[in-house]
Design a protein around this motif. Structure first.
Motif, PDB file in Angstrom:
ATOM      1  N   THR A 273      -6.899 -40.340  25.211  1.00 31.59           N
ATOM      2  CA  THR A 273      -7.693 -39.373  25.963  1.00 31.59           C
ATOM      3  C   THR A 273      -8.047 -39.994  27.315  1.00 31.59           C
ATOM      4  OG1 THR A 273      -9.802 -40.159  25.049  1.00 31.59           O
ATOM      5  CG2 THR A 273      -8.683 -38.371  23.872  1.00 31.59           C
ATOM      6  N   TYR A 274      -8.365 -39.132  28.266  1.00 31.51           N
ATOM      7  CA  TYR A 274      -8.725 -39.616  29.604  1.00 31.51           C
ATOM      8  C   TYR A 274      -9.669 -38.599  30.234  1.00 31.51           C
ATOM      9  CZ  TYR A 274      -8.118 -41.502  34.359  1.00 31.51           C
ATOM     10  OH  TYR A 274      -8.315 -42.056  35.609  1.00 31.51           O
ATOM     11  N   LYS A 275     -10.906 -39.029  30.496  1.00 30.02           N
ATOM     12  CA  LYS A 275     -11.900 -38.122  31.076  1.00 30.02           C
ATOM     13  C   LYS A 275     -11.552 -37.832  32.536  1.00 30.02           C
ATOM     14  CE  LYS A 275     -15.796 -39.221  28.057  1.00 30.02           C
ATOM     15  NZ  LYS A 275     -15.677 -37.894  27.398  1.00 30.02           N
ATOM     16  N   HIS A 276     -11.796 -36.586  32.943  1.00 29.95           N
ATOM     17  CA  HIS A 276     -11.466 -36.169  34.298  1.00 29.95           C
ATOM     18  C   HIS A 276     -12.252 -36.972  35.330  1.00 29.95           C
ATOM     19  CE1 HIS A 276      -9.142 -32.874  32.786  1.00 29.95           C
ATOM     20  NE2 HIS A 276     -10.179 -32.240  32.265  1.00 29.95           N
ATOM     21  N   ARG A 277     -11.538 -37.530  36.304  1.00 32.69           N
ATOM     22  CA  ARG A 277     -12.169 -38.091  37.492  1.00 32.69           C
ATOM     23  C   ARG A 277     -11.979 -37.146  38.668  1.00 32.69           C
ATOM     24  NH1 ARG A 277     -10.038 -44.414  37.257  1.00 32.69           N
ATOM     25  NH2 ARG A 277     -10.525 -44.786  35.041  1.00 32.69           N
ATOM     26  N   PHE A 278     -10.805 -36.534  38.722  1.00 33.59           N
ATOM     27  CA  PHE A 278     -10.536 -35.490  39.702  1.00 33.59           C
ATOM     28  C   PHE A 278     -10.770 -34.155  38.997  1.00 33.59           C
ATOM     29  CE2 PHE A 278      -7.747 -32.457  41.862  1.00 33.59           C
ATOM     30  CZ  PHE A 278      -8.105 -32.662  43.191  1.00 33.59           C
ATOM     31  N   THR A 279     -11.808 -33.436  39.407  1.00 31.60           N
ATOM     32  CA  THR A 279     -12.256 -32.271  38.642  1.00 31.60           C
ATOM     33  C   THR A 279     -11.786 -30.927  39.210  1.00 31.60           C
ATOM     34  OG1 THR A 279     -14.340 -32.270  39.885  1.00 31.60           O
ATOM     35  CG2 THR A 279     -14.290 -33.482  37.786  1.00 31.60           C
ATOM     36  N   LYS A 280     -11.136 -30.946  40.353  1.00 27.71           N
ATOM     37  CA  LYS A 280     -10.621 -29.689  40.910  1.00 27.71           C
ATOM     38  C   LYS A 280      -9.262 -29.404  40.272  1.00 27.71           C
ATOM     39  CE  LYS A 280     -13.036 -30.327  45.300  1.00 27.71           C
ATOM     40  NZ  LYS A 280     -12.898 -30.467  46.785  1.00 27.71           N
ATOM     41  N   LEU A 281      -9.302 -29.018  39.009  1.00 28.04           N
ATOM     42  CA  LEU A 281      -8.074 -28.885  38.230  1.00 28.04           C
ATOM     43  C   LEU A 281      -7.095 -27.891  38.841  1.00 28.04           C
ATOM     44  CD1 LEU A 281      -9.651 -28.787  34.640  1.00 28.04           C
ATOM     45  CD2 LEU A 281      -8.736 -30.769  35.864  1.00 28.04           C
ATOM     46  N   GLU A 282      -7.634 -26.860  39.466  1.00 24.39           N
ATOM     47  CA  GLU A 282      -6.763 -25.821  40.034  1.00 24.39           C
ATOM     48  C   GLU A 282      -5.900 -26.352  41.186  1.00 24.39           C
ATOM     49  OE1 GLU A 282     -10.551 -25.886  42.349  1.00 24.39           O
ATOM     50  OE2 GLU A 282     -10.019 -25.925  40.212  1.00 24.39           O
ATOM     51  N   GLU A 283      -6.235 -27.533  41.738  1.00 25.90           N
ATOM     52  CA  GLU A 283      -5.463 -28.113  42.830  1.00 25.90           C
ATOM     53  C   GLU A 283      -4.333 -29.014  42.338  1.00 25.90           C
ATOM     54  OE1 GLU A 283      -7.852 -29.944  45.813  1.00 25.90           O
ATOM     55  OE2 GLU A 283      -9.175 -28.203  46.053  1.00 25.90           O
ATOM     56  N   ILE A 284      -4.272 -29.265  41.030  1.00 27.28           N
ATOM     57  CA  ILE A 284      -3.185 -30.067  40.458  1.00 27.28           C
ATOM     58  C   ILE A 284      -1.954 -29.166  40.355  1.00 27.28           C
ATOM     59  CG2 ILE A 284      -2.420 -31.397  38.459  1.00 27.28           C
ATOM     60  CD1 ILE A 284      -5.415 -31.971  37.918  1.00 27.28           C
ATOM     61  N   ASP A 285      -0.927 -29.470  41.131  1.00 23.47           N
ATOM     62  CA  ASP A 285       0.181 -28.519  41.264  1.00 23.47           C
ATOM     63  C   ASP A 285       1.563 -29.087  40.927  1.00 23.47           C
ATOM     64  OD1 ASP A 285       0.388 -30.203  43.435  1.00 23.47           O
ATOM     65  OD2 ASP A 285       0.290 -28.619  44.958  1.00 23.47           O
TER      66      ASP A 285
END
Length: 283
Positions: free
Chosen positions: A253-265
């Motif tokens: 598992t890996y907790k989110h550090r970059f939280t703007k998930l919608e920008e992961i493209d």
């Protein structure tokens, strides 16, 4: 879409018959990924000239499990008659385990492999232009059917970005001498999730890169892959973290550090491996 660009990728198919618009083309490959049911004594994968039950079959691939031995039979069905059988011993397809059959279409023959092992060059008995259907029987739990270019891209666009419950699914085989495999979930300014397996260290590293700067590594011993063996990786995006499973088993598992998930493209896969498919699936 032009025939020369025709691509097909179906994750978790709901039907055993798949149509290829425009028919087979030289240089493309057909991929079937799944599990043979544990009580099955054989399986068939057909490249057919239509979806009718009486349609000609240009290529019949028939793994059999009889009297304790496993082998693969190949044939063609034309004008209501089966031709002469060809076969190879020692099938690499094991019942109740994930497998990948790959069929590369060349001018002279179908080049057939399973789990990265070459099985057979089967010379054409029916012109490939007449073949437009992939068919499998009910003895398989299908995971993926694809009709793709001979060399798959190692990058996949994530339409509309990531969101909770969206899954990244990757199928491949590490080379026998593989030193590393890296999976990157990228955005415009960096890598939201970097998943790196280093075989020589027997370690898995997770990290995030923003604006060219890496954060603190998360490192654990033990790699969930085996060199030379087929794998399925699923990265499930959750509200708080990524869950990584390999061949159906929870790995990391890996907790989110970059939280703007919608920008992961973009999903990117790197390393010394044979890659079959990279898919981004909505919930």
């Amino acid at each position: 879409m032009a025939n020369s660009e025709q691509q097909l990728a179906i994750y978790k198919p709901t039907t055993a018959i798949t149509s290829i618009k425009g028919g087979l083309q030289e240089g493309k490959r057909v991929i079937i990924i799944g599990r043979i049911l544990p009580d099955a004594d054989r399986l068939h994968v057909n490249l057919q000239c239509g979806s009718d039950s009486k349609a000609d079959v240009a290529l019949h691939i028939n793994p059999r499990y009889e009297k304790g031995s496993a082998h693969v039979v190949y044939n063609t069905y034309q004008n209501g008659t089966w031709g002469s059988e060809q076969s190879t011993p020692d099938s690499p397809i094991v019942k109740d385990k994930l497998f990948a059959i790959e069929i590369l279409v060349t001018k002279e023959a179908y080049k057939i492999s399973a789990n990265g092992k070459h099985l057979k060059d089967y010379e054409h008995r029916i012109p490939i232009t007449q073949v437009n259907t992939i068919s499998v029987d009910q003895n398989i739990k299908l995971e993926f059917i694809g009709y793709q270019n001979s060399v798959p891209p190692n990058k996949k666009e994530v339409i509309n970005g990531l969101k909770p419950d969206k899954n990244i699914v990757i199928y491949g085989i590490p080379n026998p001498d593989c030193k590393s495999i890296a999976i990157n979930l990228r955005h415009r300014y960096g890598v939201a999730f970097h998943y790196l397996c280093r075989f020589e260290e027997n370690a898995v590293i997770r990290n995030t890169n923003e604006n060219g700067i890496w954060g603190p590594e998360e490192k654990t011993e033990g790699i969930p892959f085996i060199q030379g063996q087929f794998f399925q990786v699923k990265i499930s995006c959750k509200a708080e973290q990524y869950d990584v499973s390999v061949n159906g088993q929870q790995a990391h598992t890996y907790k989110h550090r970059f939280t703007k998930l919608e920008e992961i493209d973009v999903v990117e896969v790197c390393g010394e491996l044979q890659l079959f498919s990279v898919e981004a699936k909505d919930p």
